[in-house]
Design an enzyme around this catalytic site. Sequence first.
Site, PDB file in Angstrom:
ATOM      1  CB  ILE A 164       9.202 -44.477 -53.688  1.00 50.26           C
ATOM      2  CG1 ILE A 164       9.177 -42.965 -53.424  1.00 50.26           C
ATOM      3  CG2 ILE A 164       9.815 -45.165 -52.492  1.00 50.26           C
ATOM      4  CD1 ILE A 164      10.542 -42.297 -53.380  1.00 50.26           C
TER       5      ILE A 164
ATOM      6  CD  GLU B 216       8.094 -51.109 -37.793  1.00 52.38           C
ATOM      7  OE1 GLU B 216       7.741 -50.440 -38.781  1.00 52.38           O
ATOM      8  OE2 GLU B 216       7.938 -52.333 -37.718  1.00 52.38           O
TER       9      GLU B 216
ATOM     10  CG  HIS C  15      -0.367 -42.769 -47.216  1.00 50.30           C
ATOM     11  ND1 HIS C  15       0.759 -42.068 -46.864  1.00 50.30           N
ATOM     12  CD2 HIS C  15      -0.043 -44.069 -47.126  1.00 50.30           C
ATOM     13  CE1 HIS C  15       1.713 -42.920 -46.540  1.00 50.30           C
ATOM     14  NE2 HIS C  15       1.256 -44.136 -46.688  1.00 50.30           N
TER      15      HIS C  15
END
Length: 761
Positions: A437, A611, A700
């Site tokens: 990414i 968002e 994560h």
Amino acid sequence: MKTHTLGFPRIGAQRELKFALERHWRGESQPEVLPQMAQELRTRHWLLQRHAGLDFATTGDFSLYDTMLDHALMFGAVPQRFGFTPGRIGLAEYFALARGNAAQGAMEMTKWFDTNYHFLVPELSPDQDFSLHAQGLLDAVREVENRSFTPKAVLIGPLTFLWLSKIHGVPEGSDEAEAKLALLPRLLPIYQQLLAALEARAVAWVQIDEPVLALDLPPAWVDALPHVYRTLAPAHLRILLATYFESIEAHLPTLATLPIHGLHLDLVRAPHQAAAALRLWPRDKVLSAGVIDGRNIWRADLRAVLVQLKPLHARWGQRLWLAPSCSLLHCPVDLAPETRLDPQVRRWLAFSVQKLAELGTLKRALQDGEAAEETALAESDAAQRSRRSSPQVQQPAVRARVSALQAADAERQHAYAERRVQQRARLKLPAFPTTTIGSFPQTNEIRVARARFKRGELREALYREQMQEAIGQAVREQEALGLDVLVHGEAERNDMVEYFGEQLSGYAFTDNGWVQSYGSRCVKPPVLFGDVARPVPMTVEWTRYAQGLTKRWMKGMLTGPVTMLQWSFVRDDLPREQVALQLALALRDEVNDLEAAGIAVIQIDEPAFREGLPLRRADWATYLEWAARAFRISASGVRDDTQIHTHMCYSEFNDILPSIAAMDADVITIETSRSQMELLRGFGDFAYPNEIGPGVYDIHSPRVPDANEMLALLRKAREVIPDDRLWVNPDCGLKTRGWEETRGALRHMVEAARALRTELT
Ligand SMILES: Nc1nc2c(c(=O)[nH]1)N[C@@H](CNc1ccc(C(=O)N[C@@H](CCC(=O)N[C@@H](CCC(=O)N[C@@H](CCC(=O)O)C(=O)O)C(=O)O)C(=O)O)cc1)CN2
Ligand SMILES: [Zn+2]
């Protein structure tokens, strides 16, 4: 008349809480050090409120990690899977919940409304037991009283608490929202006990936050509102119901009939509510006017705010309270140390400390007349004038370029189906191409080099050499792993948004304007104050250097216009759409320059696209239309055979899928692994027409999943995505990971892609 704040940032002006937390987690400090630091910060923040002349010290807004987590624990709602006992949560258990431990993954994190702050999502069950464990809050109240401050306790309200929680084990087919609301009769007695305990401590006012009133709530939740506050009505204690982020006008008639003593309205985001309040909110109750922007860093136009306040003052008199629009959690702490800012720009800004002072000026001007505050008001006027007339703010060439935009500027030359033929001919990638990414581990070496360069301790040539070395290492690693489309690794970037902000005109950046993002993690949003332009190419040199090291395709890496907007402090004197278009044009130049430098694949990240969605559905269509258009403008200056990627994470995509499709990126990579590809649901059946890279592992976590696990996810993805449109990649960038786990995980990922290729006939 009283002044107060809904909340104060807790991270500390020098990020003291961050460093104390991280030392504690590394076992480098004695167990008592962290709580001492917490107490010191609370005291410091109360003192700041007192120095500013505020009438209350807001109590209960501090947290070692997150206040939603604190409320869950205060109500005894400890996720069962951890096996902890409610009421017996020490620091070790607390951080295990927040960050995970060997046996259990952390509680889920998600964004607080439309902010960049993440809260921990309480995990409830349909037969959830609640119990009160409020010692922490009561101790904080005592701390305040011991210093002879007047505490105003702040709580997250029961509707907001339940709405933002997750409920597990709801029978298939039944409604989750309904199941959460069904917990209200169990939860309300706990709130009653809590209010009674505060009452026993002679706390006069409790602020109860119900920001969910700003959302489109289901009718059952709206119906519950009067019941909740009639049930809570304490005997002596007064309740200030706090709302923010949007208008709650629709609820005003109901609220006016409830036994609450005050109401806080966000008059920055939704100023028109004032008129409704004048009609509907009783004059014998308190109206708290949120007139100082808690979501942004602009100095208020005090004269204009006074005009806004006068009719409110006339009606409520001493019962008019003044406050920031919402908690100051979303603002940096103090502008005073920002001595390196352009003095002109600095004069336009107010951080939390300065915002508290603005409240004092407003109060005195209303009570004693404007003449009494002439100096402060004249300063405010001068700052407004200077901002309006600054040549840095208005760049006619930028405005002209935006006005001249044509429909064709937001369209690629040909449709995806045709582009795809040309891209295949040029790129010659294998089936199920592998990529990452963008970022690779930000090693200590890299961070130190960046910090030293920034402080002027490392000469530019040496700095460049070090970054090139990091790029070289990333390229060698990727070649050895056998990845198909490479990245340069983003070593030169502190934060994706800050990095680009620093290179665009119209942007200023601070040394210490940190805002908590989650736990100990902070971001330093750059300040977008003027028309945006790109004076010189931003990434071309690094990308060209990286491409020169390999025969494989090097992916250019940019942050998209919507994310640049969403994660910056944005000017409030121009519609967001216009700012997005300016950013889009600046990025378009960069995209075109990358193409001209021979870069065939360019990724434009938009992790904040979801968002940015307005809180009210009625406003969605307008936003989605301009947001997707801004993205297309940034991406559409290239030839058909240049492949545009985009990337999104932390999002529920399915309800905005048509708009994601309308961005018309050739490839989108998304975060899906934690949901076990659940998020791909909507992308299937050709609902998403272009290529997709669903994340095959969670970045994560330091855990290295094996190839079979990823293969299983990929097989699931193949059920909804045609083989010739499926990419293989992690969930997101790898900057927070170490090299060892990165290497291990990517090796397995490439293995999984190869295994999948053998399954093709
Ligand atoms: N803007 C933004 N928003 C976002 C995300 C994002 O990536 N960017 N991701 C999500 C949130 N996730 C996040 C993940 C990690 C961090 C994070 O790691 N933040 C760092 C700071 C990042 C940064 O800009 N670091 C700088 C500055 C580092 C620093 O403080 N250095 C010291 C000195 C260091 C030294 O001398 O060794 C200093 O300047 O005082 C850098 O690396 O260059 C932190 O809190 O620690 C933040 C958010 C959603 N919102
Ligand atoms: Zn991401």
